[in-house]
Design a protein around this motif. Structure first.
Motif, PDB file in Angstrom:
ATOM      1  N   GLN B 102       0.792  -1.116   0.071  1.00  0.00           N
ATOM      2  CA  GLN B 102       0.139   0.045  -0.069  1.00  0.00           C
ATOM      3  C   GLN B 102       0.967   1.208   0.063  1.00  0.00           C
TER       4      GLN B 102
ATOM      5  N   MET C 121      -2.069  -1.383 -10.262  1.00  0.00           N
ATOM      6  CA  MET C 121      -2.828  -2.622  -9.711  1.00  0.00           C
ATOM      7  C   MET C 121      -3.426  -3.436 -10.789  1.00  0.00           C
ATOM      8  N   VAL C 123      -5.585  -2.957 -12.788  1.00  0.00           N
ATOM      9  CA  VAL C 123      -7.437  -3.000 -12.459  1.00  0.00           C
ATOM     10  C   VAL C 123      -8.009  -3.310 -13.786  1.00  0.00           C
ATOM     11  N   ASP C 126     -14.135  -2.503 -16.566  1.00  0.00           N
ATOM     12  CA  ASP C 126     -15.540  -2.838 -16.205  1.00  0.00           C
ATOM     13  C   ASP C 126     -16.195  -3.004 -17.409  1.00  0.00           C
TER      14      ASP C 126
ATOM     15  N   VAL D  32     -19.803   0.923  -7.250  1.00  0.00           N
ATOM     16  CA  VAL D  32     -18.549   1.530  -7.883  1.00  0.00           C
ATOM     17  C   VAL D  32     -17.859   0.576  -8.799  1.00  0.00           C
ATOM     18  N   ASN D  33     -17.045   1.404  -9.642  1.00  0.00           N
ATOM     19  CA  ASN D  33     -16.305   0.486 -10.642  1.00  0.00           C
ATOM     20  C   ASN D  33     -15.039  -0.173  -9.972  1.00  0.00           C
ATOM     21  N   PHE D  35     -11.990   0.217 -10.342  1.00  0.00           N
ATOM     22  CA  PHE D  35     -10.640   1.141  -9.650  1.00  0.00           C
ATOM     23  C   PHE D  35     -10.861   1.306  -8.069  1.00  0.00           C
ATOM     24  N   ALA D  38     -10.377  -1.904  -6.328  1.00  0.00           N
ATOM     25  CA  ALA D  38      -9.079  -2.317  -6.264  1.00  0.00           C
ATOM     26  C   ALA D  38      -8.356  -1.495  -4.965  1.00  0.00           C
ATOM     27  N   LEU D  39      -8.901  -0.238  -5.170  1.00  0.00           N
ATOM     28  CA  LEU D  39      -8.197   0.746  -4.039  1.00  0.00           C
ATOM     29  C   LEU D  39      -8.529   0.518  -2.605  1.00  0.00           C
ATOM     30  N   ASN D  41      -8.315  -2.079  -1.272  1.00  0.00           N
ATOM     31  CA  ASN D  41      -7.682  -2.749  -0.318  1.00  0.00           C
ATOM     32  C   ASN D  41      -6.635  -1.970   0.468  1.00  0.00           C
ATOM     33  N   HIS D  42      -6.666  -0.517   0.125  1.00  0.00           N
ATOM     34  CA  HIS D  42      -5.766   0.226   0.571  1.00  0.00           C
ATOM     35  C   HIS D  42      -6.528   1.689   1.070  1.00  0.00           C
ATOM     36  N   PRO D  43      -7.399   1.451   2.267  1.00  0.00           N
ATOM     37  CA  PRO D  43      -8.147   2.409   2.748  1.00  0.00           C
ATOM     38  C   PRO D  43      -7.675   3.855   2.637  1.00  0.00           C
ATOM     39  N   ILE D  45      -5.276   5.118   0.958  1.00  0.00           N
ATOM     40  CA  ILE D  45      -5.215   5.755  -0.468  1.00  0.00           C
ATOM     41  C   ILE D  45      -6.818   6.044  -1.325  1.00  0.00           C
ATOM     42  N   ARG D  48      -8.414   9.229   0.233  1.00  0.00           N
ATOM     43  CA  ARG D  48      -7.781  10.560  -0.232  1.00  0.00           C
ATOM     44  C   ARG D  48      -7.994  10.771  -1.625  1.00  0.00           C
ATOM     45  N   THR D  49      -7.923   9.476  -2.505  1.00  0.00           N
ATOM     46  CA  THR D  49      -8.016   9.561  -3.893  1.00  0.00           C
ATOM     47  C   THR D  49      -9.556  10.194  -4.162  1.00  0.00           C
ATOM     48  N   THR D  52      -9.906  13.978  -3.286  1.00  0.00           N
ATOM     49  CA  THR D  52      -9.218  14.778  -4.138  1.00  0.00           C
ATOM     50  C   THR D  52      -9.758  14.710  -5.589  1.00  0.00           C
ATOM     51  N   LEU D  53      -9.928  13.665  -5.826  1.00  0.00           N
ATOM     52  CA  LEU D  53     -10.723  13.404  -7.370  1.00  0.00           C
ATOM     53  C   LEU D  53     -11.977  14.438  -7.436  1.00  0.00           C
ATOM     54  N   VAL D  56     -10.874  18.078  -7.692  1.00  0.00           N
ATOM     55  CA  VAL D  56     -10.171  18.519  -8.857  1.00  0.00           C
ATOM     56  C   VAL D  56     -11.262  18.484  -9.890  1.00  0.00           C
ATOM     57  N   MET D  57     -12.278  17.501 -10.133  1.00  0.00           N
ATOM     58  CA  MET D  57     -12.984  17.253 -11.339  1.00  0.00           C
ATOM     59  C   MET D  57     -14.123  18.263 -11.218  1.00  0.00           C
TER      60      MET D  57
END
Lengths: 137, 137, 137, 137, 137, 137
Positions: B102, C121, C123, C126, D32-33, D35, D38-39, D41-43, D45, D48-49, D52-53, D56-57
Motif C-alpha cells: 500500500q 494494480m 485493474v 469494467d 462502484v467501478n 478502480f 481495487a483501491l 484494499n488500501h483504505p 489511498i 484520499r483519492t 481529491t478527485l 479536482v473534477m
C-alpha cells in the motif's frame, strides 16, 4: 524559467504563508524550495499537495529512505529533472550512501532494459504470477 | 501472444538448456517463466540478461526486497504489464506485506503527481539541490 | 542547442520562405518560432506539419482554447519542454486565465496519479465501460 | 486480473463502505467501478483519492466535460488502458459528441508528433515563450 | 550538473583507468565522454555497461549506422537529452546524411502519432498480426 | 474492444471506401487492418494518416525495412501493443530475419538502460556532441 512566477515568502498571501511556515518548520529549513514557490500560484493545489506528501512520505511499513529511493526511481523513469535532483538530494540527506545510490541506479537501469524486452516481445503473463501477485491480507 | 515462440526446456538447444538449468537451480523452480522462454529465441540476450540481473539484484547495500520494490516502481511507470505482475509476485515472495505494498503504491502515485506538476510548471532546480545531489564518497 | 541549425528567413530557400510567409500571415507574427526554423531543415516535414497543424487546431466541435489545453496536457505528459512553454504561451494568448491554468494543472497532476494506481494494480476494465466507451454516431 | 482482490460492497469494512456509499450517491450508480474496488484494499489511498478527485473534477473555470477531455488526453499519453476506457466513457456520459471525440484524438495524435519532433531536434525555447508563458494574475 | 562528480582520467582509480583506456582505444578518442565519467563513480556499472554496449552495437545482421538510428529513435521517445545529442552525433560520424536524418525524424514523428491513435482508440490486434509477428527461425 | 466501432468495408461511406480501396490496392490485401477500421470513424484523420504514412514510409535515403525497424523501436518505447504487433509483422513481411530482430531488441533494450542511467545521473552534454550533432547539409 517556470511558467508561473516563483512566489517568495515576503509577498505571499496569508494562506500561502501558513503553508510555507508549516513546510519550513517540518523540514527545518529557512526557505521552501522552488517547487512550493511555483505551486504557491495555485493555493488549492499547494495545500493539498503538501498535506498528501506528508501523509505518503511518513515512515511506516516502509522507512523514509526507502520511500525516497522509490521516489527517485519514478522520477528518473518519468524524466522529471526537478524531481531527480530534489529527491536525490533528499535521499542523501536521509542517509543514502554512494553504494546504495549505485545499486539504485543499477536496478533502475536494468529494470528499464527488461521492461523494454518484455514489452517488445509481448511476453504473456505466467499463470503463477497472476495468482501470486496479491500480497495476503 | 508473444512476437516470438516460447521455447520450452525440452526443445531448447544445449546452450539455452544450460541457462534454464541455472535459473531453475538459483531460483529453486521447476520451470523458468515466460520472459526467459521468450528470450531463449535470442541466446546472446538471454545469457547476458540472466547474468546481469543476478549481479544487479544481489542483496548488497540495498536488500533484496528493496530492490524488488524499486523494480515494481519502474515497471509501473514504464507500463510494463509483464513486469508489474512478475515483480509484484517476486516482492510478495520476498516478504512484501500488504502494508508495504500500500505504501509503495501511495509513493508511486504521489511521485507521478508531483513529477507532472514540476514538469508542467517547468520549475527551475534550486541551487542547494544541485550542490546536495551528490552522495559523498 | 538544436541538432540542426535554425534556418532564418533571410537565408531560407524559396520553398521554405513560402511556408514561413504563410505562418507569419496566419499567426500575425513578424518571425516564425524556433520549432519552424528547425523543421525548415526538412522541407517535406515542415510543409506537412504546418498544413496538418492548421487543420487539427482549427476551432470546430472543440474551440481553439480547449484544443490548446489538450495540447499542453499531452506535452506535459510527454515531457516536451519546448512544447510545454510554447503551448502554455499560446493558451494564454488565446485567453486562458490563471484559474483555468490552475485547474488544468490539477487535472493533469491527478490524472497522472490515478493512471499510475490503475496501472500498478492492473485493474480490469469494467464491462459497462467497454460498452459505454463509444460515443454514438 | 488485478494484483489485489476487488473488494465488493458486501464484504467491505465499514470504513470502505462509507466511501462506496458516497461514490454511489454522488455518481448515482448502484455499484462502484473496479478502480475503487481495487483501491479499497488500501483504505488510506481510497479515501484520499476519492476526496481529491471530487475537488479536482468539480466544474469551475473549466467545465466538467473539458476536464474529462484533459483526463483522456493524459491517460492516452500515459497508456493507461483502464483510464482510457473509463474516462472516454465518462466523457460520453457528460455529453462528448463523436465530432468532439474525433477532434480530441486528432489533437492528441498531432501533439505526440510535434512533441517528438521538437524533442528530437532539441529545439531551444524562444525568448518570447519564456516571457509569455505565465498567465497574468 | 550531474548528480555525481565527473571523474577525470587523471584522478581515476586503476580499475576505472583500464576501462577509460579501452574506450579511448576502441573509439579512437583522447578522452571519454561525460556519460562514462559519470558512470565511473559506479565501477561495476561502468564495466558492465561498456562491455554490453560493445557487444550490442557490433555490426552484425544490422550494420552500425542502422543500430545508431534505432538508438536515436529510442532516445527521442525516452526524452533522454544526453542520449539524443550523443547518438545523433555518433550517427553523423558513422555516415548518416541529412536526408537520412530527415527521414528518421519523419518516421519517429509519425510513429508517435499512430501509436497515440491506436492506443487512444484501444484498437484490438488483428489475428493475422498475431500469427505473422514471429520471424521464422 | 476499441472505443469506437470497427467499420467494415461493406457498411463504410463512399468517402471511407475510397481510402480502403487505396490501402487494399497499395498493400495488396483483401481487407484493411483494424487500425484503419477504427480510424474510419474519423474520416478526416483516416485520410490524412493514410496519406502521410505513405509519404513517410516510402523507401528513400532509408530503405523500407530500416523504416519499419525504427517504427518498431518507437512503438516498443511507447508501449503501443497494437503497433508492436503490426509493425513487427510488417518488418517480417519486408524481410526482417530472426538475427536482425534479435539485434533490434538488443539495441532497444540497451538504449533503454543507458537512457535511464544518463537521465538518472543528469549527465551534462559534452561540448563536442553539441557541435557534432548536426549532419552537414
Amino acid at each position: 524559467m517556470s511558467t508561473v512566477p516563483l512566489i517568495e515568502y515576503e509577498t505571499a498571501s496569508p494562506e500561502v504563508k501558513a503553508v510555507f511556515d508549516d513546510i519550513q518548520q517540518i523540514r527545518n529549513v529557512h526557505d521552501v524550495n522552488n517547487f512550493w514557490k511555483a505551486l504557491a500560484n495555485h493555493p488549492e493545489i499547494l495545500k493539498r499537495t503538501w498535506k498528501t506528501l506528508q501523509e505518503v512520505m511518513q515512515p511506516g511499513a516502509l522507512d523514509a529512505l526507502t520511500k525516497e529511493l522509490i521516489y527517485i526511481a519514478v522520477s528518473i523513469t518519468n524524466k522529471c529533472d526537478y524531481c531527480i535532483y530534489s529527491h536525490t538530494a533528499a535521499a542523501s540527506a536521509k542517509g543514502m550512501t554512494p553504494a546504495q545510490y549505485q545499486e539504485l541506479l543499477a536496478v533502475v537501469g536494468m529494470a528499464h532494459q527488461t521492461n523494454a524486452l518484455a514489452t517488445g516481445m509481448k511476453v504473456p503473463v505466467d499463470q503463477q504470477f497472476l495468482a501470486a501477485a496479491t500480497p495476503e491480507h
